[in-house]
Design a protein around this motif. Sequence first.
Motif, PDB file in Angstrom:
ATOM      1  N   ASN A   2      -1.466   6.988  11.432  1.00 50.52           N
ATOM      2  CA  ASN A   2      -0.849   6.679   9.964  1.00 50.52           C
ATOM      3  C   ASN A   2      -2.022   6.983   9.045  1.00 50.52           C
ATOM      4  O   ASN A   2      -3.131   6.696   9.057  1.00 50.52           O
ATOM      5  CB  ASN A   2      -0.843   4.974   9.773  1.00 50.52           C
ATOM      6  CG  ASN A   2       0.615   4.607  10.368  1.00 50.52           C
ATOM      7  OD1 ASN A   2       1.312   5.346  10.559  1.00 50.52           O
ATOM      8  ND2 ASN A   2       0.437   3.293  11.102  1.00 50.52           N
ATOM      9  N   VAL A   3      -1.676   7.815   7.949  1.00 48.92           N
ATOM     10  CA  VAL A   3      -2.493   8.170   7.003  1.00 48.92           C
ATOM     11  C   VAL A   3      -1.949   7.873   5.520  1.00 48.92           C
ATOM     12  O   VAL A   3      -0.839   8.058   5.265  1.00 48.92           O
ATOM     13  CB  VAL A   3      -2.622   9.831   6.973  1.00 48.92           C
ATOM     14  CG1 VAL A   3      -3.714  10.285   6.136  1.00 48.92           C
ATOM     15  CG2 VAL A   3      -3.220  10.136   8.455  1.00 48.92           C
ATOM     16  N   PRO A   4      -2.724   7.329   4.402  1.00 45.15           N
ATOM     17  CA  PRO A   4      -2.125   7.044   3.429  1.00 45.15           C
ATOM     18  C   PRO A   4      -2.028   8.283   2.618  1.00 45.15           C
ATOM     19  O   PRO A   4      -2.357   9.332   2.651  1.00 45.15           O
ATOM     20  CB  PRO A   4      -3.472   6.169   2.758  1.00 45.15           C
ATOM     21  CG  PRO A   4      -4.629   6.222   3.697  1.00 45.15           C
ATOM     22  CD  PRO A   4      -4.336   7.094   4.973  1.00 45.15           C
ATOM     23  N   ARG A   5      -0.727   8.243   2.046  1.00 47.78           N
ATOM     24  CA  ARG A   5      -0.180   9.218   1.154  1.00 47.78           C
ATOM     25  C   ARG A   5      -1.395   9.911   0.209  1.00 47.78           C
ATOM     26  O   ARG A   5      -1.206  11.281   0.067  1.00 47.78           O
ATOM     27  CB  ARG A   5       1.014   8.903   0.606  1.00 47.78           C
ATOM     28  CG  ARG A   5       1.870   9.921  -0.212  1.00 47.78           C
ATOM     29  CD  ARG A   5       3.071   9.501  -0.801  1.00 47.78           C
ATOM     30  NE  ARG A   5       4.187   9.003   0.083  1.00 47.78           N
ATOM     31  CZ  ARG A   5       4.940   9.939   0.509  1.00 47.78           C
ATOM     32  NH1 ARG A   5       5.031  11.382   0.108  1.00 47.78           N
ATOM     33  NH2 ARG A   5       6.048   9.429   1.607  1.00 47.78           N
ATOM     34  N   SER A   6      -2.151   9.092  -0.390  1.00 50.59           N
ATOM     35  CA  SER A   6      -2.847   9.557  -1.346  1.00 50.59           C
ATOM     36  C   SER A   6      -3.896  10.323  -0.611  1.00 50.59           C
ATOM     37  O   SER A   6      -4.612  11.365  -1.193  1.00 50.59           O
ATOM     38  CB  SER A   6      -3.628   8.306  -1.977  1.00 50.59           C
ATOM     39  OG  SER A   6      -4.507   7.928  -0.939  1.00 50.59           O
ATOM     40  N   ALA A   7      -4.118  10.642   0.802  1.00 54.09           N
ATOM     41  CA  ALA A   7      -5.063  11.279   1.446  1.00 54.09           C
ATOM     42  C   ALA A   7      -4.389  12.590   1.941  1.00 54.09           C
ATOM     43  O   ALA A   7      -5.062  13.509   2.646  1.00 54.09           O
ATOM     44  CB  ALA A   7      -5.434  10.581   2.710  1.00 54.09           C
ATOM     45  N   VAL A   8      -3.033  12.827   1.822  1.00 56.65           N
ATOM     46  CA  VAL A   8      -2.314  13.919   2.286  1.00 56.65           C
ATOM     47  C   VAL A   8      -2.258  14.783   1.036  1.00 56.65           C
ATOM     48  O   VAL A   8      -1.886  14.446  -0.100  1.00 56.65           O
ATOM     49  CB  VAL A   8      -0.980  13.419   3.020  1.00 56.65           C
ATOM     50  CG1 VAL A   8      -0.434  14.790   3.287  1.00 56.65           C
ATOM     51  CG2 VAL A   8      -1.148  12.604   3.970  1.00 56.65           C
TER      52      VAL A   8
END
Length: 73
Positions: A2-8
């Motif tokens: 799981n990766v925060p959308r802000s980090a993508v």
Amino acid sequence: LNVPRSAVQFKTVRPREWSVVSRPYDAIDIPSSWGSRYAVCPRCILRASMKDQHVQMQCPGCQGVFSIESIRP
């Protein structure tokens, strides 16, 4: 994973320069001698060591020469 959308970061075209990537903590197929970061070729997506950091690097796979993106801390 799981990766925060802000980090993508999504891009509609391939980058024109090597992408600098942080080594994953669970990396298996990336030599430890590469250190904490490595580069990804914009043409063929081959991963390569950045131990000799220059303004440009030649890809050992496709032989293309590309600039390295600005290295962020």
